[in-house]
Design an enzyme around this catalytic site. Sequence first.
Site, PDB file in Angstrom:
ATOM      1  N   LYS A 129       0.876  -1.176   0.000  1.00  0.00           N
ATOM      2  CA  LYS A 129       0.000   0.000   0.000  1.00  0.00           C
ATOM      3  C   LYS A 129       0.909   1.220   0.000  1.00  0.00           C
ATOM      4  CE  LYS A 129      -1.766  -1.659   3.864  1.00  0.00           C
ATOM      5  NZ  LYS A 129      -3.126  -1.660   3.351  1.00  0.00           N
ATOM      6  N   THR A 138      -8.672  -0.972   0.211  1.00  0.00           N
ATOM      7  CA  THR A 138      -9.249  -1.840  -0.810  1.00  0.00           C
ATOM      8  C   THR A 138      -8.343  -3.041  -1.072  1.00  0.00           C
ATOM      9  OG1 THR A 138      -8.375  -0.231  -2.388  1.00  0.00           O
ATOM     10  CG2 THR A 138     -10.747  -0.235  -2.037  1.00  0.00           C
ATOM     11  N   LYS A 155      -0.480   4.173   8.293  1.00  0.00           N
ATOM     12  CA  LYS A 155      -0.655   2.781   7.856  1.00  0.00           C
ATOM     13  C   LYS A 155       0.280   1.828   8.614  1.00  0.00           C
ATOM     14  CE  LYS A 155      -2.057   4.179   3.162  1.00  0.00           C
ATOM     15  NZ  LYS A 155      -3.391   3.599   2.880  1.00  0.00           N
TER      16      LYS A 155
HETATM   17  C1  26W Z   1      -4.573  16.681  -1.701  1.00  0.00           C
HETATM   18  C2  26W Z   1      -3.692  15.515  -1.609  1.00  0.00           C
HETATM   19  C3  26W Z   1      -4.442  14.251  -1.546  1.00  0.00           C
HETATM   20  C4  26W Z   1      -4.202  13.273  -2.464  1.00  0.00           C
HETATM   21  C5  26W Z   1      -4.903  12.106  -2.416  1.00  0.00           C
HETATM   22  C6  26W Z   1      -5.393  14.048  -0.576  1.00  0.00           C
HETATM   23  C7  26W Z   1      -6.090  12.890  -0.526  1.00  0.00           C
HETATM   24  C8  26W Z   1      -5.858  11.910  -1.437  1.00  0.00           C
HETATM   25  C9  26W Z   1      -6.660  10.638  -1.406  1.00  0.00           C
HETATM   26  C10 26W Z   1      -8.009  10.907  -0.810  1.00  0.00           C
HETATM   27  C11 26W Z   1      -5.969   9.558  -0.681  1.00  0.00           C
HETATM   28  C12 26W Z   1      -6.572   8.215  -0.918  1.00  0.00           C
HETATM   29  O1  26W Z   1      -6.298   7.561  -1.898  1.00  0.00           O
HETATM   30  N1  26W Z   1      -7.387   7.738   0.033  1.00  0.00           N
HETATM   31  C13 26W Z   1      -7.767   6.353   0.049  1.00  0.00           C
HETATM   32  O2  26W Z   1      -8.957   6.155  -0.680  1.00  0.00           O
HETATM   33  C14 26W Z   1      -9.275   4.776  -0.769  1.00  0.00           C
HETATM   34  C15 26W Z   1     -10.479   4.636  -1.663  1.00  0.00           C
HETATM   35  O3  26W Z   1     -11.610   5.128  -1.043  1.00  0.00           O
HETATM   36  C16 26W Z   1      -9.505   4.186   0.618  1.00  0.00           C
HETATM   37  O4  26W Z   1      -9.729   2.808   0.490  1.00  0.00           O
HETATM   38  C17 26W Z   1      -8.302   4.429   1.510  1.00  0.00           C
HETATM   39  O5  26W Z   1      -8.574   3.998   2.830  1.00  0.00           O
HETATM   40  C18 26W Z   1      -7.922   5.890   1.494  1.00  0.00           C
HETATM   41  O6  26W Z   1      -6.714   6.099   2.193  1.00  0.00           O
END
Ligand code: 26W
Length: 767
Positions: A508, A616, A514
Amino acid sequence: MQFDAKQFLADVERVLHADYACDLKSAGRRELYNAVSKAVMEETFDDWNRARRSARRRCGYFSAEFLMGRAIYSNLLNLGILEDVGAALKGVGEDIMQFEEVEDAALGNGGLGRLAACYLESAASRNIALDGYGIRYRYGLFRQTFQDGFQHEEGDDWLKWGDPWSVRVDRDAVLVKFADLTVRAVPYDMPIFGYRNGVVNTLRLWQAEPVQAFDFASFNEMHGEVKATENFNATKITDVLYPNDNTMVGKILRLRQQYFMVSASLQDIIAKFKATGKDLRTLPEKWCFQLNDTHPVIAIPELLRLLQAEGLTFDEAFAVCAGCFNFTNHTIMAEALEKWDALALSDLLPEVYEQIVACQQRLQGEGLNPDQFYIVRDNVVHMANLAIYVCAHVNGVAQIHTNILKTQTFKNWYEQYPDKFVNITNGITPRRWLLLNNPEMARLIDGKIGDGWHTKLPELKKLLPHIGEMLPDFVRIKQQNKQNLAEYIAGHEGVQLSPDFIFDVQVKRLHEYKRQMLNALSVLWYYFGIKDGEIKDFPPTAFIFGAKAAPGYYMAKAVIKFINEVAKLVNSDPAVSDRMKVVFVQNYNVSYAEKIVCAADISEQISLAGMEASGTSNMKFMLNGTVTLGTMDGANVEICEEAGRENNYIFGATVEEVAAIKQYYCPREIVEQNPRLKRALETLVDGTLSDGSGMLKKLYESMTAGYEPDRYLVLYDFADYIRVKTQLLYDYGTEEFNRKCLVNMANVGKFSADRSVSDYAKNIWKL
Ligand code: 26W
């Protein structure tokens, strides 16, 4: 899709002649790959065209990331011709597996981007009218290598094999205007094939290019003077994917990317809607949009702007937005919730900013407490608040996550607008994540219960009465998958693993929450125990890690260095070589994941409770018959509900306990009480591991000193983790353990992305 091998080879030959001036005999890998792909694309054109012309109500999935992985095998599988194409190629002396060298389309960071890809596939497979809209990055997520244990990043030239699965649609190009320049947005469309159902949806990715002379003329006519691209190269906008996952960096280029993508998509959709002669006030009757986290939320003020330019009043435009937009939140981490500097935003996009201010004023007019309900405050624009205020629905991605949104992160909003909040637990596509990556297992299942589970995953429950008789084959296939992975790892990482070892896997993104650190410390704890003779008969175990760290995330990179040093220490010690191996695979990506999830014995899902929205990969391992070693976090909670907590290995503080623990928590006391843990932790600073850069020392300090030592309670949860992990390692190999694996597989039905997209379609999109 009907398949005629002779016709197919003739089509391939024709493309080879026309595009590469070669034939089947003289074609290289690259030419062959492109010709095979294009020949298939041609065959599907009619189905695709039908979908594009259909008048059905559609949903646009707006996302800055689509982590598609490799297209060719999955497309052939869904078209039902994977085996036929393989056989036809074999007939002319070509191996279809040679395309394993084709780069992944890694236009995403991790969970959120891969989820978008799974949802597109599942929607097509369920005949749900969902189209993706995003960015065609020139370079995807960086390629990772390790040098002396440190992460190095290189550009990801994902187009070097060509892009035969996309078509450029110049006729749909539009102009996107920033205060300082105007750029041309050109769409590339990728077909999304449903599983053996003839449905073809579309992923439309926009590429930024300089404005051309003829655009200037027409654009000036409509909108007044266009600024040329003197100081800023237009193509820069879509050059590269931001590699940060879960941390917001307020870079203007990122804001440009977000606006570029949503403005182009909305202009395109509005132009086509207008062409049908309908009134824009009825747009929600034809379209809705899912905003994948806050990244595309700037679509809301952009649609307000575009609709008013078409003559609607603000109130009318607002009503359209409220009827179209929905918002998914993927993380509760404060540092990930997007906020933009109001001045920077208004400089770059003055007319869009006006609409944000108008939303803020409308919100103020609701008579709510302005300290709790705001969009702009102290010159900061809060994108999540804007989304919640305007959208019809806001969803979290697992039950526990949605509960946290309601009771903590967005508590005020939930109390004011309770009906907006819904949960849609994430899911994965069983086509890529079992049928494609684990074909032997799929055949075994087909033999027991038929193939209905390919599109109705809950049918796997029918396996329950067959588990006893399946065990030997299950174990044999898993063993073969482990052998295959071991060979791949030997070739790519230079580390020899025995498939007779337990494969304990954590793959991951690298993030402190994590807790890869927790896993790594346990490895050292076992290592020292074996060396001292205190741990006897340790079950031979390979500890496998895979993760990319955001290039600017210092602590995450320190954890990578640490684990690589641990691997060096352990793997070079003959005293433990028959007991343990450690490997951190380089450049973990979708294709690597496909090889890993079918070969794992343990799925490590060990985030601090309350931090992982869903996860996931936990579902992918479960689908392939792997037990979870995890905390009560994210979708792990629901995995236990579905498959039984007793069939998984659960440990650690619960989300209810975490806040209280943090009040009195003193990591140093815990370390003092556990000498071997202390020894493991001190390898960071006592010279056991080499640390040329001082990184490991900083990592040590983050665990033991400062304002909030060990923020993610690694040391707090350590003892319970070891207790449960040890139990698991000693259970491994028993019949009871193998049954647990299959019970998990049989109960994975809920976590099909088919179920997730159906939930969205029914409860949110109303398609
Ligand atoms: C603004 C920078 C940034 C970039 C990416 C903020 C947030 C993100 C994403 C929201 C991070 C992400 O991938 N989150 C993951 O999303 C998955 C799909 O819903 C979840 O299964 C994960 O738990 C979650 O960490």
